[in-house]
Design an enzyme around this catalytic site. Structure first.
Site, short mmCIF file in Angstrom:
data_model
loop_
_atom_site.label_atom_id
_atom_site.label_comp_id
_atom_site.label_asym_id
_atom_site.label_seq_id
_atom_site.Cartn_x
_atom_site.Cartn_y
_atom_site.Cartn_z
N HIS A 191 5.25 8.00 -10.55
CA HIS A 191 4.71 8.08 -9.18
C HIS A 191 5.79 7.85 -8.13
O HIS A 191 5.53 8.05 -6.94
CB HIS A 191 3.60 7.04 -9.02
CG HIS A 191 2.37 7.42 -9.78
ND1 HIS A 191 1.28 8.00 -9.21
CD2 HIS A 191 2.09 7.34 -11.10
CE1 HIS A 191 0.36 8.24 -10.12
NE2 HIS A 191 0.83 7.85 -11.30
N ASP A 394 10.26 7.79 -0.76
CA ASP A 394 8.89 7.68 -1.27
C ASP A 394 8.66 8.80 -2.28
O ASP A 394 9.06 9.95 -2.03
CB ASP A 394 7.91 7.85 -0.09
CG ASP A 394 6.63 7.05 -0.29
OD1 ASP A 394 6.32 6.71 -1.45
OD2 ASP A 394 5.96 6.76 0.71
P1 ADQ Z 1 2.18 3.84 -2.77
O1 ADQ Z 1 3.56 3.29 -2.63
O2 ADQ Z 1 1.13 2.85 -2.80
O3 ADQ Z 1 2.05 4.79 -4.01
P2 ADQ Z 1 1.06 5.99 -0.96
O4 ADQ Z 1 1.22 7.28 -1.65
O5 ADQ Z 1 1.31 6.06 0.48
O6 ADQ Z 1 2.04 4.87 -1.49
O7 ADQ Z 1 -0.39 5.47 -1.20
C1 ADQ Z 1 -0.89 4.41 -0.47
C2 ADQ Z 1 -2.41 4.38 -0.65
O8 ADQ Z 1 -2.87 3.11 -0.23
C3 ADQ Z 1 -3.12 5.42 0.16
O9 ADQ Z 1 -4.16 5.96 -0.57
C4 ADQ Z 1 -3.67 4.64 1.35
O10 ADQ Z 1 -4.89 5.11 1.83
C5 ADQ Z 1 -3.86 3.27 0.77
N1 ADQ Z 1 -3.63 2.28 1.83
C6 ADQ Z 1 -2.53 2.12 2.53
N2 ADQ Z 1 -2.67 1.14 3.43
C7 ADQ Z 1 -3.91 0.67 3.28
C8 ADQ Z 1 -4.65 -0.37 3.89
N3 ADQ Z 1 -4.15 -1.14 4.85
N4 ADQ Z 1 -5.89 -0.58 3.47
C9 ADQ Z 1 -6.40 0.18 2.49
N5 ADQ Z 1 -5.76 1.15 1.88
C10 ADQ Z 1 -4.51 1.39 2.25
C11 ADQ Z 1 2.91 5.25 -5.07
C12 ADQ Z 1 4.20 5.92 -4.62
C13 ADQ Z 1 3.90 7.06 -3.67
C14 ADQ Z 1 2.94 8.06 -4.34
C15 ADQ Z 1 1.74 7.32 -4.90
C16 ADQ Z 1 0.87 8.26 -5.71
O11 ADQ Z 1 5.06 4.99 -3.99
O12 ADQ Z 1 5.08 7.74 -3.32
O13 ADQ Z 1 2.51 8.99 -3.38
O14 ADQ Z 1 2.12 6.25 -5.74
O15 ADQ Z 1 1.57 8.80 -6.75
#
Ligand code: ADQ
Length: 844
Positions: A191, A394
C-alpha cells in the site's frame, strides 16, 4: 457489488479491520472501527466474498483470549458486514510485537519506503522480531487456509498478504501448505511506495526481504513506477532474470508476476454519503474552504502545507476573512516520539498563524485532531472549494479520490502532490510540489480563483475516471492478475525458458569480444547435477564438449575448483589443458603439470587419521561411507535409510567433536578440512594471480559459478572483480553472488553464450591474445601459457612432462609466501618453487 472470485480469499493484514475494546460502561467487548486506506478499500471486499481476515486485534497474549464480538446493529462502517467467524485474531507477546511493529515496520520500513532514509533505523533485533511475527502470521494463515479448504475442498484458497508489515510471511506459508498438501495461490499487495534500488539497498537485509516478497505468485503495487523499482531491485540485488515488458521476475525456478494495481475507493458509497450529508457550517455564504484530511504523519506534508497557507495569506491578503483552512488530522502512532513531536510542531505552527492573522470574526485555520465519521468527512469534501492533498510521498492517497467522488454540487478544485501515487493518474488536478512554498501558495491562489467552467471541466474528467476505476475495478483487476476471476481466460505470464540470449543481459557489458576470460567453475551441482553418490555425478556430454572447446580457445582459461580430490575431479571431467583445484583449493594442478599443495598443520593430520579410523570402524554402515582426500575427508550419509540417519549423524558428529576437528556441512555429508585460513576464495584469487599476474583484475574478465556454501567464499572474495553465479533453488538464500541460476542446465546455457560470444571475435594475428598460465613462466613476462589449441599446444617448459601426466614436482606455498605474493603491488608475482617428495607433506 458482485465479485465473481473463483477462490475463497484469506486476507492477511497487520490489523483486523477493527480493534476490539471493552466498553467501560457495559463491560462488553465491542468493535471499534479504524480509519485508514486499507480498511476502507479491502473490508467491503472480504465481506462480500465471505472471506477470512487474519490480523492483529489490538490485544496481546498477556491480555488473554479474545472473543471477536459481532458488529453492533447500528454499525455503518465498511466492516459492519464482517461476521466474527470471518476474523482470525493474531496474538503476539507484547514486547515482541512492539519490536516488530514500532521497531521495524514503523521505524524502518515506513520511512525507508517513503524515501526518507535519514529517519529509518536499522537494528538486527528489530528485524529478527519482524521475521518472528511474520512467522506467527504465517502459522495462523495456514490455519485459516485449512478451515477454508475443509469447508470448500474443491477450491484453491487465495491468500492475499497486505502491506509492508508482512513481507516475510509468504515462504513459510508456502512451505507449511506444501507439507500439508494444501494447494494455494498467494499474492502480495503493497500500500505504500516501493522505493528505488538506491534506497532499498540501504536496508542491510534487503536480499532476504526481496526473496520474502517473491514467495508469492503475484505481487501488486499501486503504480508502474513502484513495479519497475521492485523488478530493478530483484535483478540488481538478487540477480534474478526479469522481463520488464511483461513485468515478470524469475526466482527459485518460479515466475512471479508483478502488477500495477492502483487502489481506489467505493465511489458510489461516497457519492450517496455526500448527497445526504448535512451542510458544513461556514462563517458566511461566500467563505471558501481549503481542506486537508490526513493521518498525522510526517509523510503527509502537513507542516509544508500550513506554511504555504501562511504565505498565501501574506501574499494575497484579499483572502483574509474569506478563506479558511480546515485541517482534519487523525491521530496516528501516538506512542512514537517522532509523531508526538510532529503534533507539537503542527500545534505551534497553527497557533502562531492563527495568532498572526485572526480577526474578531474569523480564524484562518480550523483544526480537528481526531477521527471523524465518513458522513462528516463526505460533508467536508462536498462543501470545500479546494482539497489540498500534498504529501511529501504517498503510495496512492485515497483522500484525493474521496474528495472527487463527493463533489456532487458546486465543483471544487483538487490540488495534488506529484509524489503521491494518485498524482500519476489524476491528471486534471493542479499538481504542486509541496517543498516549493511560494509556488504552493500561488497554486492555492489559482485554485481559489479558478473560473467555474475550468473547475467543471477538470472535475468532470476526474470524477469520470474515478467512477470507472473504483474499488470494484481494483478488485476485479487484482482477481484477474491472479487468475481468480470467473469467466476470465488469462494465461499466466511466464518467462520463456532461460535462453542463451538472456546471458547478454548479465554478461554482455562484462565479457567483451576482446576480453581475456577466466572461467572458474565448481563441479558438483554446477557442471554436473547432484547425484546419490559422487561417482554417479556425471557432467552431461554437451557440457564437456563446450568446456573443451572453451579450454582450447585462445585467451580463455578454465579452472575447476571442487571439494573433491584433485585426481578425482580431473578424472570426472577429463579435459586436458585446464586447471584443476581439488579439496576446495588445497591442491591445485596446473595444466603444465605443476602442483600446488597448501600445507596443513601436523597436529591436524594426526587427529584426522584418528577420526578416519573411528568413522570407518563405528559409523560407516547402512550405506554411510568415507571419501578420502589428501587434506581431509568427506563422510557421506546420503545413502543411509531415513530411519537410521539420525543415529549415524549423531555418532559421526560426536566423533568429529571428540577428535577436535571442525565439522563442515556439505550436501548430505560432513567434511573435515584443515584448520587453516584457506578456502575457495583464497584459492581463486591465488589462481588468478598466478595465471595473469597481480593486475589480473584490470585485464581479465572472470566468471565464477558454484552451488554451495564453500563457493560463497569465492563469491565474496571476487565481489566486484568478477561476475559470479550461485546455482540454487532455495527460496530464501543470502548469497554474495552477482546472479542466481536455477540448475546445471542454466550453467551449460551460460557456457554456450560465452563460447558464442568469444567465437565471434576476429582471429588473432598480433599475438595479443596469447595466454599466461604456467606457474613457472610467471615473473619473467615471457609468453606465459602454452596456447591451448591442439596445434599450438607446445609447452613453454620443454622439460615438463606431458599434459596428461601431472608433474611429480610439487610446489608447496606457505601462508607466509602467499602473503608476500599478494602484498607485492607493482611487480608480477614470483613464487619460489620447491620440489618436494610427493609422499611427504610440509607442515606449518
Ligand atoms: P493512509 O496512509 O492511511 O493509507 P490514505 O490513502 O490517504 O492514507 O487513506 C486515508 C484514509 O483514512 C481515507 O480513507 C480517509 O477517509 C481516512 N481518514 C483520513 N482522515 C480521517 C479522519 N480524520 N477521520 C476519519 N477518517 C479519516 C495507506 C497508504 C496510502 C494508500 C492507502 C491505500 O499510505 O498511500 O492510498 O494505504 O492503499
Amino acid at each position: 457489488m458482485v465479485i465473481n472470485s473463483t477462490s475463497p480469499m484469506v486476507v492477511v493484514a497487520n490489523r483486523l479491520p477493527f480493534t476490539v475494546q471493552k466498553n467501560p460502561v457495559t463491560g462488553q467487548m465491542e468493535r471499534k472501527h479504524c480509519a485508514g486506506g486499507l480498511v476502507t478499500a479491502v473490508a467491503p471486499v472480504v465481506v462480500e466474498t465471505e472471506g477470512l481476515w487474519v490480523g492483529w486485534s489490538g490485544q496481546h497474549q498477556e491480555d488473554g483470549v479474545v472473543e471477536i464480538p459481532e458488529a453492533n446493529p447500528n454499525d455503518q462502517s465498511p466492516t459492519a458486514g464482517l461476521k466474527s467467524w470471518q476474523v482470525k485474531p493474531m496474538m503476539s507477546q507484547k514486547t515482541l510485537f512492539d519490536n516488530y511493529y514500532n521497531g521495524c515496520c514503523n521505524a524502518t520500513f515506513w520511512p525507508l519506503f517513503h524515501s526518507m532514509p535519514d529517519r529509518a533505523i536499522f537494528q538486527q533485533d528489530k528485524w529478527e522480531a519482524y521475521r518472528e511475527v511474520n512467522e506467527q502470521f504465517a502459522k495462523l494463515t495456514v490455519e485459516a487456509v485449512q478451515s477454508l479448504s475443509k469447508s470448500n475442498p474443491e477450491t484453491i484458497p487465495l491468500v492475499w498478504l497486505h502491506d509492508y508489515h508482512l513481507m516475510m510471511a509468504a515462504n513459510s506459508i508456502r512451505d507449511r501448505c506444501d507439507k500439508l498438501g494444501l494447494p494455494i495461490k498467494m499474492a502480495f499487495f503493497l500500500h505504500i511506495p516501493f522505493p528505488s534500488w538506491d534506497i532499498m539497498r540501504l536496508f542491510p537485509w534487503d536480499d532476504e526481504l526481496l526473496q520474502g516478497i517473491l514467495g508469492c505468485d503475484s505481487v501488486g503495487f499501486h503504480v508502474e513506477d513502484y513495479c519497475l523499482n521492485f523488478i530493478d531491485c530483484c535483478q540488481r540485488r538478487l540477480g534474478c532474470r526479469v522481463d520488464r515488458e511483461q513485468m515478470l521476475v524469475e526466482h527459485n525456478g518460479r515466475t512471479v508476476s508483478v502488477h500495477p494495481l492502483p487502489i481506489s475507493i467505493p465511489y458510489d458509497r461516497f457519492v450517496s454519503l455526500a448527497e445526504k450529508a448535512p451542510q458544513v457550517v461556514k462563517n458566511n455564504e461566500q467563505e471558501q474552504l481549503l481542506l486537508g484530511v490526513d493521518r498525522l504523519d510526517y509523510t503527509k506534508g502537513l507542516v509544508h502545507r500550513i506554511r504555504a497557507f501562511e504565505t498565501l495569506l501574506q501574499k494575497h491578503p484579499e483572502h483574509i476573512e474569506h478563506v479558511t483552512f480546515l485541517q482534519v488530522a487523525v491521530p496516528s502512532r501516538t506512542d512514537v516520539k517522532e509523531y508526538q513531536e510532529l503534533k507539537e510542531d503542527l500545534d505551534q505552527l497553527i497557533g502562531r498563524i492563527n495568532g498572526r492573522f485572526s480577526t474578531p470574526n474569523w480564524s484562518p485555520i480550523r483544526y480537528i485532531y481526531g477521527c471523524v465519521s465518513q458522513e462528516q468527512l463526505a460533508a467536508f469534501y462536498r462543501d470545500s472549494s479546494v482539497a489540498v492533498v500534498t504529501p511529501l510521498r504517498d503510495g496512492m492517497n485515497l483522500v484525493a479520490k474521496e474528495f472527487v467522488a463527493c463533489q456532487v454540487s458546486e465543483p471544487g478544485v483538487l490540488m495534488l502532490s506529484p509524489f503521491a501515487g494518485a498524482g500519476s493518474s489524476m491528471h486534471e488536478a493542479l499538481l504542486v510540489n509541496p517543498y516549493e512554498t511560494d509556488e504552493f501558495a500561488e497554486v492555492m491562489h489559482r485554485a481559489l480563483t479558478m473560473p467555474k467552467d475550468e473547475r467543471e471541466l477538470r472535475m468532470k474528467q476526474l470524477r469520470h475516471r474515478e467512477r470507472e476505476h473504483d474499488v470494484n475495478f481494483w478488485l476485479q483487476s487484482f482477481l484477474k492478475s491472479v487468475d481468480c476471476l470467473a469467466d476470465n481466460n488469462l494465461t499466466p505470464g511466464r518467462l520463456l525458458p532461460l535462453r542463451e540470449e538472456d546471458f547478454s543481459q548479465f554478461l554482455a557489458s562484462y565479457v567483451k569480444e576482446s576480453s581475456r576470460l577466466a572461467l572458474l567453475l565448481d563441479y558438483d551441482g554446477t557442471l554436473a547435477p547432484i547425484a546419490p553418490h559422487p561417482d554417479l555425478a556425471r557432467m552431461p556430454e554437451e557440457t564437456r564438449r563446450v568446456l573443451e572447446r572453451l579450454a582450447h580457445m585462445p585467451d580463455v582459461n578454465v579452472a575447476i575448483i571442487s571439494g573433491r580430490s584433485v585426481e578425482n575431479v580431473k578424472s570426472m571431467i577429463g579435459i586436458e589443458g585446464i586447471t584443476y583445484a581439488g579439496c576446495h583449493g588445497f591442491e591445485i594442478l596446473h595444466p603444465d603439470g605443476t602442483m600446488f599443495i597448501h600445507p596443513v598443520p601436523h597436529e591436524y593430520e594426526v587427529q584426522l587419521d584418528q577420526l578416519k579410523k573411528q568413522l570407518e570402524e563405528e559409523v560407516c554402515k547402512y550405506g554411510a561411507w568415507l571419501e578420502q582426500k589428501s587434506s581431509g575427508i568427506t563422510f557421506h550419509y546420503r545413502e543411509v535409510p531415513k530411519d537410521k540417519q539420525s543415529e549415524i549423524i549423531t555418532n559421526a558428529q560426536k566423533l568429529f567433536q571428540n577428535n577436535n576437528i571442525k565439522l563442515h556441512q556439505s550436501h548430505m555429508a560432513y567434511e573435515a578440512r584443515p584448520p587453516v585460513t584457506w578456502d575457495k576464495g583464497r584459492a581463486a584469487i591465488y589462481l588468478l594471480r598466478t595465471l595473469f599476474g597481480l593486475d589480473w583484475c584490470d585485464r581479465v574478465s572472470t566468471i565464477f559459478a558454484g552451488d554451495d556454501r564453500t563457493d560463497e567464499d569465492a563469491m565474496r572474495a571476487l565481489q566486484g572483480m568478477a561476475v559470479t553465479f550461485r546455482i540454487t533453488t532455495l527460496p530464501n538464500l543470502r548469497t554474495a553472488a552477482t546472479y542466481r541460476l536455477p540448475n546445471t542446465d542454466a550453467v551449460l546455457t551460460m557456457l554456450k553464450w560465452v563460447e558464442k560470444r568469444l567465437s565471434s571475435r576476429l582471429p588473432v594475428t598480433n599475438g595479443l591474445r596469447s595466454r599466461k598460465t604456467s606457474m613457472s613462466s610467471i615473473g619473467n613476462n615471457s609468453p606465459p601459457h602454452p596456447p591451448s589449441s591442439p596445434t599450438r599446444r607446445s609447452r613453454s617448459n620443454s622439460q615438463s612432462p606431458s599434459p596428461t601426466e601431472p608433474n611429480k614436482q610439487m610446489m608447496v606455498m606457505t601462508d607466509q609466501v602467499y602473503h608476500q605474493l599478494i602484498s607485492r603491488k607493482n611487480s608480477p608475482p614470483r613464487v619460489s618453487v620447491s620440489p618436494v617428495n610427493t609422499n611427504t607433506r610440509s607442515t606449518v
